[in-house]
Design a protein around this motif. Structure first.
Motif, short mmCIF file in Angstrom:
data_model
loop_
_atom_site.label_atom_id
_atom_site.label_comp_id
_atom_site.label_asym_id
_atom_site.label_seq_id
_atom_site.Cartn_x
_atom_site.Cartn_y
_atom_site.Cartn_z
N SER A 25 9.29 -3.59 6.97
CA SER A 25 7.91 -3.45 6.52
C SER A 25 7.92 -2.82 5.14
O SER A 25 8.57 -1.81 4.93
CB SER A 25 7.11 -2.57 7.47
N LEU A 26 7.21 -3.44 4.21
CA LEU A 26 7.10 -2.89 2.87
C LEU A 26 5.82 -2.08 2.76
O LEU A 26 4.75 -2.52 3.18
CB LEU A 26 7.08 -4.02 1.83
N TYR A 27 5.96 -0.89 2.21
CA TYR A 27 4.82 0.01 2.02
C TYR A 27 4.55 0.12 0.53
O TYR A 27 5.46 0.34 -0.25
CB TYR A 27 5.13 1.41 2.56
N LEU A 28 3.30 -0.01 0.14
CA LEU A 28 2.90 0.21 -1.24
C LEU A 28 2.09 1.50 -1.28
O LEU A 28 1.13 1.66 -0.53
CB LEU A 28 2.06 -0.95 -1.76
N THR A 51 -0.82 0.98 1.61
CA THR A 51 -1.02 -0.27 2.33
C THR A 51 0.34 -0.76 2.81
O THR A 51 1.35 -0.49 2.17
CB THR A 51 -1.75 -1.34 1.49
N VAL A 53 2.45 -4.18 3.83
CA VAL A 53 2.35 -5.62 3.64
C VAL A 53 3.37 -6.42 4.45
O VAL A 53 3.41 -7.62 4.36
CB VAL A 53 2.46 -5.99 2.13
N HIS A 56 6.84 -10.12 4.21
CA HIS A 56 6.49 -11.22 3.31
C HIS A 56 5.19 -10.86 2.58
O HIS A 56 4.10 -11.28 2.99
CB HIS A 56 6.32 -12.53 4.07
N PRO A 57 5.29 -10.07 1.51
CA PRO A 57 4.07 -9.63 0.82
C PRO A 57 3.29 -10.79 0.23
O PRO A 57 3.87 -11.75 -0.27
CB PRO A 57 4.58 -8.69 -0.27
N VAL A 61 -2.61 -7.97 -3.49
CA VAL A 61 -2.73 -6.87 -2.53
C VAL A 61 -3.82 -5.91 -3.01
O VAL A 61 -3.94 -5.66 -4.20
CB VAL A 61 -1.40 -6.10 -2.42
N SER A 71 -3.35 1.46 7.68
CA SER A 71 -1.89 1.60 7.68
C SER A 71 -1.43 2.75 8.56
O SER A 71 -0.34 2.71 9.11
CB SER A 71 -1.39 1.82 6.25
#
Length: 72
Positions: A25-28, A51, A53, A56-57, A61, A71
Motif C-alpha cells: 500500500s502506498l501512502y501519500l 491518503t 492509494v 496501483h496509484p 490523487v 485512511s
C-alpha cells in the motif's frame, strides 16, 4: 520512496522509481505549508494530511481532510 513540493495552486507530481509489489500500500503524506485561509507567514508544521492509494496509484490523487479520515 520520493518527495516533492506542491505549487501555490496545490498541484504536485510524484515520480517514484521502482516497481511496487501487489501486496503493498502506498501512502501519500502532505505536511507543513499552510491553509489558504491562514494569512500568517511561513509553514505550519502541525498540518499533516494523508491518503492511501494501494499498489496501483491512479493518475490523479486528492489529499485532504476527507482522505485523511478515510485512511485512518
Amino acid at each position: 520512496m520520493a518527495q516533492t513540493r506542491s505549487g501555490a495552486d496545490g498541484h504536485f507530481a510524484v515520480n517514484a522509481p521502482g516497481a511496487v509489489d501487489k501486496d503493498t500500500s502506498l501512502y501519500l503524506v502532505a505536511k507543513g505549508r499552510r491553509s489558504a485561509a491562514d494569512n500568517s507567514p511561513g509553514d505550519n508544521p502541525a498540518i499533516a494530511l494523508l491518503t492511501v492509494v494501494g499498489s496501483h496509484p491512479p493518475a490523479r490523487v486528492t489529499i485532504n481532510e476527507f482522505t485523511t479520515i478515510a485512511s485512518v
